[in-house]
Design a protein around this motif. Structure first.
Motif, PDB file in Angstrom:
ATOM      1  N   LEU A  32       0.829  -1.201   0.000  1.00  0.00           N
ATOM      2  CA  LEU A  32       0.000   0.000   0.000  1.00  0.00           C
ATOM      3  C   LEU A  32       0.866   1.254   0.000  1.00  0.00           C
ATOM      4  O   LEU A  32       0.536   2.254  -0.639  1.00  0.00           O
ATOM      5  CB  LEU A  32      -0.953  -0.002   1.198  1.00  0.00           C
ATOM      6  N   ARG A  33       1.991   1.199   0.723  1.00  0.00           N
ATOM      7  CA  ARG A  33       2.915   2.348   0.710  1.00  0.00           C
ATOM      8  C   ARG A  33       3.428   2.594  -0.710  1.00  0.00           C
ATOM      9  O   ARG A  33       3.542   3.732  -1.160  1.00  0.00           O
ATOM     10  CB  ARG A  33       4.096   2.094   1.636  1.00  0.00           C
ATOM     11  N   CYS A  34       3.729   1.512  -1.420  1.00  0.00           N
ATOM     12  CA  CYS A  34       4.190   1.649  -2.809  1.00  0.00           C
ATOM     13  C   CYS A  34       3.074   2.241  -3.674  1.00  0.00           C
ATOM     14  O   CYS A  34       3.322   3.089  -4.528  1.00  0.00           O
ATOM     15  CB  CYS A  34       4.590   0.278  -3.386  1.00  0.00           C
ATOM     16  N   ALA A  35       1.861   1.787  -3.416  1.00  0.00           N
ATOM     17  CA  ALA A  35       0.734   2.302  -4.201  1.00  0.00           C
ATOM     18  C   ALA A  35       0.558   3.796  -3.971  1.00  0.00           C
ATOM     19  O   ALA A  35       0.260   4.553  -4.889  1.00  0.00           O
ATOM     20  CB  ALA A  35      -0.538   1.548  -3.823  1.00  0.00           C
ATOM     21  N   VAL A  36       0.761   4.228  -2.731  1.00  0.00           N
ATOM     22  CA  VAL A  36       0.653   5.655  -2.414  1.00  0.00           C
ATOM     23  C   VAL A  36       1.688   6.445  -3.209  1.00  0.00           C
ATOM     24  O   VAL A  36       1.387   7.468  -3.826  1.00  0.00           O
ATOM     25  CB  VAL A  36       0.843   5.895  -0.901  1.00  0.00           C
ATOM     26  N   MET A  37       2.937   5.953  -3.210  1.00  0.00           N
ATOM     27  CA  MET A  37       4.009   6.664  -3.944  1.00  0.00           C
ATOM     28  C   MET A  37       3.692   6.691  -5.423  1.00  0.00           C
ATOM     29  O   MET A  37       3.873   7.705  -6.091  1.00  0.00           O
ATOM     30  CB  MET A  37       5.344   5.967  -3.681  1.00  0.00           C
ATOM     31  N   PHE A  38       3.210   5.584  -5.961  1.00  0.00           N
ATOM     32  CA  PHE A  38       2.889   5.513  -7.390  1.00  0.00           C
ATOM     33  C   PHE A  38       1.807   6.532  -7.729  1.00  0.00           C
ATOM     34  O   PHE A  38       1.883   7.230  -8.732  1.00  0.00           O
ATOM     35  CB  PHE A  38       2.417   4.095  -7.753  1.00  0.00           C
TER      36      PHE A  38
END
Lengths: 262, 118
Positions: free
Chosen positions: A168-174
């Motif tokens: 989810l953290r990666c999704a936020v950055m993306f």
């Protein structure tokens, strides 16, 4: 475009306390502050696929505060539809399973047809708390925002699996890179928006990529949005049923293709 | 003629006949009839006269005639897969719209229909 974080936050907790009790999920805001005529124009849309074991309880909890609960039965093969009806929901049935995004759009269309002025989206697997709904609606009622987005990272995420948290953290950055939207939780199904915003939403992503698509459309329309702390409860049931981490790659590809396809 | 030509050439004539018949019977569009007929005719020429592919390969700077045929076939298939995928996505979206239309239509006539808010 105004980005705000709610000033009142629930203390961050994860797991149970030393006595083994679950963290307090008492609503931060009660529906007592929202007038009846406002609440009667609110529709809660709950897309559901084979959630016969949880949907009844979810509907009953929602109906304690909101009268118009619309469950979109996305071609379930179990008793989801009848359980939702028994709980008091209005049930709209897809003849075939088309995905959460498709079910959500059907729910939006239905609610708009029925005169909804405010729409809340809510998950059917018991991860969301009905007690968070008033806090999402308050900014809309006060006309300080057109969209309220629930964020587990501002609120509490109980028993969140580590891998899910990282993904989810990666999704936020993306999302920040691809659409410029600065939100802390990009894949939270708990949202509220006004009729005007709902009328402009047109989800083409049938499956799970709709979460990114909604944020994209919100960002492009330039409406006022803010994030509200909410609690997400990861039960064994929801963890088993939840998106597998690998399928997140498929969601990403689906979203990227769809964004650039005619 | 080689064994491959004895097998390949009649096969291609059969495929060409089926394509033309499908076009005349309007089971496929005129554009598809013309396109696939050209494909079968090109294949027929390449098998009947391999020196055509050799000359074409030299012209394009590709090694051998067979290499050229392979590259063209692969490119053609990839293009076909892509176009089919785009078509498939459109069909999926159309199917969803149809399912949604049915769902909303059925719910509109159910006893749960609410009064329109003004």
């Amino acid at each position: 475009m105004i980005i705000e974080h709610a000033t009142r936050t629930r203390p961050q907790t994860s797991g149970s306390d030393t006595a083994g009790n679950e963290p307090d999920r008492t609503p931060v805001l009660s529906t007592d502050v929202l007038p009846d005529d406002f609440l009667s124009s609110v529709f809660v849309v709950v897309p559901a696929y084979n959630e016969g074991s949880t949907i009844g309880q979810v509907v009953r909890e929602l109906r304690a505060t909101i009268r118009n609960v619309v469950v979109v039965d996305d071609g379930s093969t179990d008793e989801t539809g009848s359980a939702a009806e028994a709980g008091g929901a209005i049930v709209v049935r897809h003849a075939l399973n088309r995905g959460q995004g498709a079910a959500l759009q059907t729910g939006l269309d239905f609610s708009l047809q029925r005169g909804a002025q405010y729409i809340v989206t809510f998950d059917s697997d018991g991860q969301h708390s009905a007690g968070d709904v008033p806090a999402l609606l308050a900014p809309l009622f006060a006309n300080t925002a057109d969209v309220s987005l629930g964020s587990r990272f501002l609120g509490s995420a109980i028993d969140m699996p580590f891998r899910r948290k990282m993904l989810l953290r990666c999704a936020v950055m993306f999302t920040r890179v691809s659409s410029g939207l600065r939100v802390t939780d990009t894949h939270n199904g708990l949202r509220a928006f006004t009729r005007a915003v709902a009328e402009r939403i047109n989800l083409r992503m049938d499956r799970m990529a709709h979460a990114s698509e909604i944020l994209d459309q919100i960002q492009r329309s330039g409406v006022r949005y803010l994030e509200v702390p909410v609690s997400i409860r990861y039960t064994e049931y929801s963890k088993r049923k939840g998106q597998r981490s690998l399928s997140a790659i498929r969601v990403l590809l689906d979203y990227l293709f769809g964004r650039w396809m005619p | 003629m080689t064994m491959f030509q004895w097998i390949g050439l009649p096969l291609l004539l059969v495929l060409l006949s089926i394509t033309l018949a499908a076009g005349v019977g309007q089971r496929i569009t005129r554009r598809m009839t013309v396109w696939w007929s050209l494909v079968w005719i090109a294949a027929f020429a390449a098998i009947a006269r391999p020196e055509i592919t050799i000359a074409a390969a030299r012209l394009l700077g590709v090694g051998r005639g067979a290499d050229l045929v392979l590259y063209v076939a692969i490119l053609g298939m990839l293009t076909g897969f892509f176009l089919l995928y785009v078509r498939f996505r459109k069909l999926e979206q159309d199917l969803t719209r149809l399912v949604r239309h049915l769902a909303l239509h059925e719910s509109g006539s159910s006893s749960h229909a609410r009064r329109e808010h003004s």
